[in-house]
Design a protein around this motif. Sequence first.
Motif, PDB file in Angstrom:
ATOM      1  N   MET A  60      64.020  60.651  41.297  1.00 27.72           N
ATOM      2  CA  MET A  60      64.088  61.378  42.368  1.00 27.72           C
ATOM      3  C   MET A  60      64.950  62.543  42.274  1.00 27.72           C
ATOM      4  N   SER A  61      64.927  63.360  41.525  1.00 26.21           N
ATOM      5  CA  SER A  61      65.721  64.534  41.335  1.00 26.21           C
ATOM      6  C   SER A  61      65.888  65.450  42.524  1.00 26.21           C
ATOM      7  N   ASN A  62      65.049  65.598  43.263  1.00 28.57           N
ATOM      8  CA  ASN A  62      65.183  66.307  44.703  1.00 28.57           C
ATOM      9  C   ASN A  62      66.302  65.736  45.401  1.00 28.57           C
ATOM     10  N   ILE A  63      66.126  64.258  45.567  1.00 32.79           N
ATOM     11  CA  ILE A  63      67.207  63.546  46.377  1.00 32.79           C
ATOM     12  C   ILE A  63      68.496  63.554  45.974  1.00 32.79           C
ATOM     13  N   ASP A  64      68.669  63.506  44.625  1.00 34.08           N
ATOM     14  CA  ASP A  64      69.791  63.300  43.848  1.00 34.08           C
ATOM     15  C   ASP A  64      70.633  64.828  44.130  1.00 34.08           C
ATOM     16  N   ALA A  65      69.703  65.869  44.216  1.00 37.50           N
ATOM     17  CA  ALA A  65      70.161  67.401  44.338  1.00 37.50           C
ATOM     18  C   ALA A  65      70.849  67.499  45.564  1.00 37.50           C
ATOM     19  N   ARG A  66      70.118  66.961  46.612  1.00 39.80           N
ATOM     20  CA  ARG A  66      70.111  67.062  47.884  1.00 39.80           C
ATOM     21  C   ARG A  66      71.694  66.471  48.308  1.00 39.80           C
ATOM     22  N   ARG A  67      71.864  65.113  47.835  1.00 41.52           N
ATOM     23  CA  ARG A  67      72.796  64.472  47.824  1.00 41.52           C
ATOM     24  C   ARG A  67      74.242  64.943  47.323  1.00 41.52           C
ATOM     25  N   LEU A  68      73.894  65.543  46.086  1.00 39.01           N
ATOM     26  CA  LEU A  68      74.928  66.144  45.297  1.00 39.01           C
ATOM     27  C   LEU A  68      75.623  67.514  46.294  1.00 39.01           C
ATOM     28  N   LEU A  69      74.627  68.128  46.769  1.00 39.48           N
ATOM     29  CA  LEU A  69      75.135  69.215  47.668  1.00 39.48           C
ATOM     30  C   LEU A  69      75.920  68.871  48.679  1.00 39.48           C
ATOM     31  N   ARG A  70      75.469  67.685  49.349  1.00 34.39           N
ATOM     32  CA  ARG A  70      76.137  67.378  50.423  1.00 34.39           C
ATOM     33  C   ARG A  70      77.542  66.930  50.403  1.00 34.39           C
ATOM     34  N   ARG A  71      77.511  66.492  48.981  1.00 36.75           N
ATOM     35  CA  ARG A  71      79.049  65.872  48.620  1.00 36.75           C
ATOM     36  C   ARG A  71      80.200  66.965  48.539  1.00 36.75           C
ATOM     37  N   GLN A  72      79.517  68.092  48.285  1.00 39.18           N
ATOM     38  CA  GLN A  72      80.542  69.401  48.156  1.00 39.18           C
ATOM     39  C   GLN A  72      80.886  70.010  49.437  1.00 39.18           C
ATOM     40  N   GLN A  73      82.140  70.656  49.429  1.00 43.37           N
ATOM     41  CA  GLN A  73      82.342  71.489  50.517  1.00 43.37           C
ATOM     42  C   GLN A  73      82.687  72.892  49.944  1.00 43.37           C
ATOM     43  N   ASN A  91      78.949  67.467  34.160  1.00 44.31           N
ATOM     44  CA  ASN A  91      79.063  67.360  35.493  1.00 44.31           C
ATOM     45  C   ASN A  91      77.719  67.681  35.875  1.00 44.31           C
ATOM     46  N   ALA A  92      77.330  66.907  37.005  1.00 43.07           N
ATOM     47  CA  ALA A  92      76.032  67.162  38.019  1.00 43.07           C
ATOM     48  C   ALA A  92      76.399  68.525  38.751  1.00 43.07           C
ATOM     49  N   ARG A  93      75.295  69.309  38.768  1.00 43.72           N
ATOM     50  CA  ARG A  93      75.431  70.432  39.428  1.00 43.72           C
ATOM     51  C   ARG A  93      74.051  71.132  40.109  1.00 43.72           C
ATOM     52  N   PRO A 138      66.706  78.656  51.073  1.00 43.43           N
ATOM     53  CA  PRO A 138      66.431  78.317  49.804  1.00 43.43           C
ATOM     54  C   PRO A 138      64.996  78.899  49.362  1.00 43.43           C
ATOM     55  N   ALA A 139      65.175  79.452  48.209  1.00 43.42           N
ATOM     56  CA  ALA A 139      63.836  79.569  47.642  1.00 43.42           C
ATOM     57  C   ALA A 139      63.430  79.221  46.195  1.00 43.42           C
ATOM     58  N   HIS A 140      64.508  78.817  45.645  1.00 49.45           N
ATOM     59  CA  HIS A 140      64.542  77.894  44.403  1.00 49.45           C
ATOM     60  C   HIS A 140      65.570  77.233  44.212  1.00 49.45           C
ATOM     61  N   ILE A 141      65.599  75.841  43.661  1.00 46.42           N
ATOM     62  CA  ILE A 141      66.676  74.941  43.494  1.00 46.42           C
ATOM     63  C   ILE A 141      66.718  74.585  41.842  1.00 46.42           C
ATOM     64  N   ARG A 142      67.772  74.868  41.411  1.00 44.41           N
ATOM     65  CA  ARG A 142      68.147  74.225  39.745  1.00 44.41           C
ATOM     66  C   ARG A 142      68.988  73.139  39.868  1.00 44.41           C
ATOM     67  N   TYR A 143      68.560  71.953  39.392  1.00 46.18           N
ATOM     68  CA  TYR A 143      69.423  71.007  39.387  1.00 46.18           C
ATOM     69  C   TYR A 143      69.612  70.071  38.012  1.00 46.18           C
ATOM     70  N   ILE A 144      70.943  70.068  37.760  1.00 49.88           N
ATOM     71  CA  ILE A 144      71.221  69.560  36.291  1.00 49.88           C
ATOM     72  C   ILE A 144      71.975  68.118  36.625  1.00 49.88           C
ATOM     73  N   GLY A 145      71.426  67.109  36.166  1.00 49.84           N
ATOM     74  CA  GLY A 145      72.172  65.805  36.273  1.00 49.84           C
ATOM     75  C   GLY A 145      73.083  65.308  35.405  1.00 49.84           C
ATOM     76  N   GLY A 146      73.025  66.001  34.372  1.00 51.44           N
ATOM     77  CA  GLY A 146      73.901  65.734  33.080  1.00 51.44           C
ATOM     78  C   GLY A 146      72.874  66.255  31.889  1.00 51.44           C
ATOM     79  N   ALA A 195      69.113  66.079  31.585  1.00 49.04           N
ATOM     80  CA  ALA A 195      68.407  65.694  33.118  1.00 49.04           C
ATOM     81  C   ALA A 195      68.404  67.320  33.827  1.00 49.04           C
ATOM     82  N   ILE A 196      67.510  68.096  33.407  1.00 45.83           N
ATOM     83  CA  ILE A 196      67.523  69.545  33.902  1.00 45.83           C
ATOM     84  C   ILE A 196      65.911  69.638  34.622  1.00 45.83           C
ATOM     85  N   HIS A 197      66.459  70.136  36.078  1.00 49.19           N
ATOM     86  CA  HIS A 197      64.897  70.239  36.638  1.00 49.19           C
ATOM     87  C   HIS A 197      65.100  71.447  37.426  1.00 49.19           C
ATOM     88  N   TRP A 198      64.039  72.084  37.585  1.00 52.46           N
ATOM     89  CA  TRP A 198      63.633  73.180  38.906  1.00 52.46           C
ATOM     90  C   TRP A 198      63.070  72.187  39.765  1.00 52.46           C
TER      91      TRP A 198
END
Length: 230
Positions: free
Chosen positions: A1-14, A78-80, A123-131, A134-137
């Motif tokens: 579930m990379s989409n949820i992981d990406a959203r949760r990662l973004l929510r953790r950041q300030q 790092n996840a980003r 948002p128009a595009h989301i790039r998530y790297i979980g490590g 683990a690289i996803h558009w």
Amino acid sequence: MSNIDARRLLRRQQHGVLSTLSKKLDGYPFGSVTPFVLDHQARPVILISTLAEHTKNIAADPRVSLLAHDSSTDIQANARVTVVGHCARMEDQTALRARYLRYFPGAADYFATHDFFFYRIEPAHIRYIGGFGAIHWIEVSSFAAPENQLAAQEDAIIAHMNTDHQHNLAAYCRHFHGVDTNSAQMVGIDTDGFDIRVDTQQLRFDFNQPVLDAQSARSALVAMAEACRA
């Protein structure tokens, strides 16, 4: 579930790195560090001055990206997540003020001046790297938070928890993060989880499944309180 992981990662950041296209330097990328909060659709919102270089860049070309990442000693592991989209000044400058100030109380002084405004990144595009590997558009439609009623209910939920359930907030901190405190304050709640401030530290708590309204939020919070007592 990379989409949820990406959203949760973004929510953790300030804070993140905001990249704009430089007006002064003929379109070269221009990076700057900026605080942000997410609205209830998981769109980043920033508070910036009209005098800032990145604001001038946005006025000339609204295409931006925002990079946020977890902190660790191994930056490459790092996840980003990078949100690429269009940034514009929000028409309603009051809707997110209370939420923003709970996360950044020191920003209150900015409203005494007349040149700070809220801008939102669509948002128009989301790039998530979980490590490594683990690289996803990610499709924007799957990254966006599910439709929910929390924007209208958040203030009341937070007031109730901070007034009547301090013991539960402290228990969450001990059980899920190993942090002992007598001064826990909920600062935000969304479909994916909630945030508690402990002194100068902010702790993130994820729900097991998305909550959509005050009733389902209550059920999730009660279940977490019961887990703390188990």
